[in-house]
Design a protein around this motif. Structure first.
Motif: not given
Length: 565
Positions: A222-223, A225-226, A552, A561
């Motif tokens: 999940t992370v 992909q974020s 997060t 990011r």
């Protein structure tokens, strides 16, 4: 001298590349320096009558015979390719020296054993000063495939011998646990795009950072992909469970515009799905690191766990020690992510350098390092950097990195020892940047002379064998300030000195007062602990059983990011 063995299936395509101008016109004077038969190997670089097709046909002669036997189907991955490069700073070898090196490597790897008339056909092409490419078709004259098991390791071993005999730089031996080196095409692509590292290297660092922060496999994907990274999982045909995965960097596509995928194990051996699962067991929600009562506790817990890891390295339990080195690698990523000062760059460099030191051929006992890994994950959710306590943690990492280098060196892990030493240098530089102004401030805030004399007497009683060295240490004055603060926090200075003075590193420490300063800084405030205990007991009945939404990690927040490549 670095060999890099790989296999493929396009003989002519590789020949075109070897004799062509290169992707950036970097190839100069391409020519054959050695071959299975110099008279029978047409050289497109030196013979105007020779062509790529003619050379490919001569090389694939036995492959064609085998193809007819198989009814028109070529053997899989029948092209063997091994670039061999000298180390930066080495002298340039002559064609004759490269020819000898090539013959020795094809002999050592089983491609063409010396005196074997039915061996595979091969050529060695030089198109630059510092390297050659050895290319072979892996079908022998008798139709059999060569015995190339562990050919990469055998090529490495032969290169170590060649380095010694040719007077070249002696590189460190590996143990097949190193990550794959980016190909020339990957490096060229990164340069064209103005990136400092390849997509493979960038993905590897992101995967390590995410794995260090998250608590389970689902959060890992999940992370990722974020962060804009594409994730593709491979499912088992019967169970439907994830049995593998691949990642693609944002904007990294091939000529057809499709994402360029890298399997987890192709990024690094310990990023395979099975290795990840060993250190990412599912955790209960109540065990989530965001529930730490005091943000400073995250730093304190990690410092304590790192001190404990230092003891494990001396325990003789290699599996447990290897597990702690892996957890320490995770901790370095989270420490760097939770750090805000200018020394953060050194800590990030240390985390990347230590990746090579975090694994070896010794199978790790990850369960043994649960305390360190759990404490380090708390840092991924820490909300602030608690001054001196953060520096105390850095001080502990410096000593553990040096101990890791020694541990690997004792076991003959040359590459890992060198990587741990590099991490040590970065951590030491980061510590000096962070600690120097803090120690100077502690010195300025020293207590009055009468208090300092009382602390001097405490040192002589608690640590009589070290007292003279401690009192002569330039950081003694800073230590008196720390002792005064500890006393204010309800610690007994004499008892505290005796307790922290029994731990390791004091005998060999160049600055024993500095060691004591950070050990005492890492001690919990007894008044705060007592107040927290009373608050917890009185407030237990009012706590809600409803879990909070996921937090997060600091390392993955939006401001982090952007793709720094």
């Amino acid at each position: 001298m670095v060999p890099d063995v790989s296999t493929g299936s396009d003989t002519r395509g590789l020949i075109v590349y070897l004799f062509g101008p290169g992707r950036r016109d970097e190839h100069t004077d391409p020519h054959i320096v050695a071959a299975w038969d110099m008279a029978g190997a047409p050289d497109p670089g030196r013979d105007p009558a020779a062509t790529y097709s003619l050379l490919a046909k001569r090389l694939e002669h036995h492959v064609d015979l085998r193809t007819r036997e198989l009814g028109g189907k070529k053997p899989p991955q029948h092209v063997w390719h091994c670039p061999v490069r000298t180390a930066p700073g080495d002298r340039y070898l002559t064609d004759a020296e490269w020819a000898e090196a090539a013959r020795r490597i094809v002999h050592a790897t089983g491609i063409a054993p010396e005196g074997d008339e039915k061996a595979c056909r091969w050529i060695a092409v030089r198109h630059a000063d510092d390297h050659i490419h050895i290319m072979a078709t892996t079908v022998r004259a008798d139709g059999r495939r060569p015995r190339t098991h562990r050919d990469g390791q055998r090529a490495q071993a032969e290169c170590r011998k060649i380095e010694a005999e040719f007077g070249l730089r002696r590189l460190k031996s590996g143990d097949l646990t190193a990550p794959r080196t980016p190909t020339g095409a990957e490096r060229a692509k990164a340069e064209r795009q103005g990136q400092t590292v390849t997509a493979r290297q960038w993905l590897r660092e992101q995967a390590y950072a995410v794995a260090a922060a998250v608590r389970n496999e689902a959060d890992y994907f999940t992370v990722l992909q974020s962060l804009g990274i594409k994730v593709k999982t491979r499912l088992g045909p019967e169970t439907g469970d994830v049995i593998g995965y691949s990642l693609a960097a944002p904007g990294d596509t091939n000529a057809a515009g499709e994402p360029v995928w890298y399997g987890g194990s192709k990024l690094a051996p310990d990023l395979s799905i099975n290795r990840l699962r060993e250190r990412l067991p599912d955790q209960e929600v109540a065990d989530h690191p965001r529930y730490v009562a005091d943000p400073a506790d995250s730093w304190r817990h990690t410092t304590t766990a790192i001190h404990a890891a230092r003891t494990v390295l001396d325990s003789g339990d290699d599996a447990a020690a290897q597990g702690h080195l892996g957890a320490f690698g995770d901790a370095l990523y989270n420490i760097a992510s939770a750090t805000t000062g200018p020394h953060r760059a050194e800590l990030q460099a240390a985390a990347m350098a230590f990746n090579r030191a975090r694994r070896s051929a010794i199978r790790a006992d990850h369960q043994a390092a649960t305390a360190l890994r759990k404490a380090a994950k708390e840092l991924a959710y820490a909300s602030g950097e608690p001054g001196g306590l953060a520096i105390a943690l850095l001080f502990a990492t410096v000593h553990l990195a040096r101990a890791a280098a020694k541990w690997h060196e004792q076991r003959g892990h040359e590459q890992q020892a060198a990587a741990a030493e590099e991490a040590f240098r970065h951590l030491q530089a980061g510590y000096q940047q962070a600690a120097t102004p803090v120690l100077a401030d502690l010195t300025r805030r020293a207590p009055r002379a009468a208090t300092a004399r009382r602390f001097e007497q405490d040192v002589r009683v608690a640590l009589p064998n070290h007292a003279d060295r401690i009192l002569a240490d330039p950081t003694w004055t800073a230590l008196t300030t720390t002792l005064a603060r500890a006393e204010t926090a309800s610690h007994n200075p004499r008892r505290l000195l005796a307790e922290v003075g029994t731990q390791r590193e004091l005998d060999s420490a160049e600055h024993p007062a500095e060691v004591l300063n950070w050990r005492i800084t890492a001690q919990p405030n007894q008044r705060t602990q007592a107040a927290r205990s009373r608050s917890t007991i009185s407030g237990t009945s009012h706590m809600s059983a409803t879990p909070h939404p996921p937090a997060t990690p600091v390392a993955m927040r939006p401001e982090e990011r952007s793709r720094h490549r």
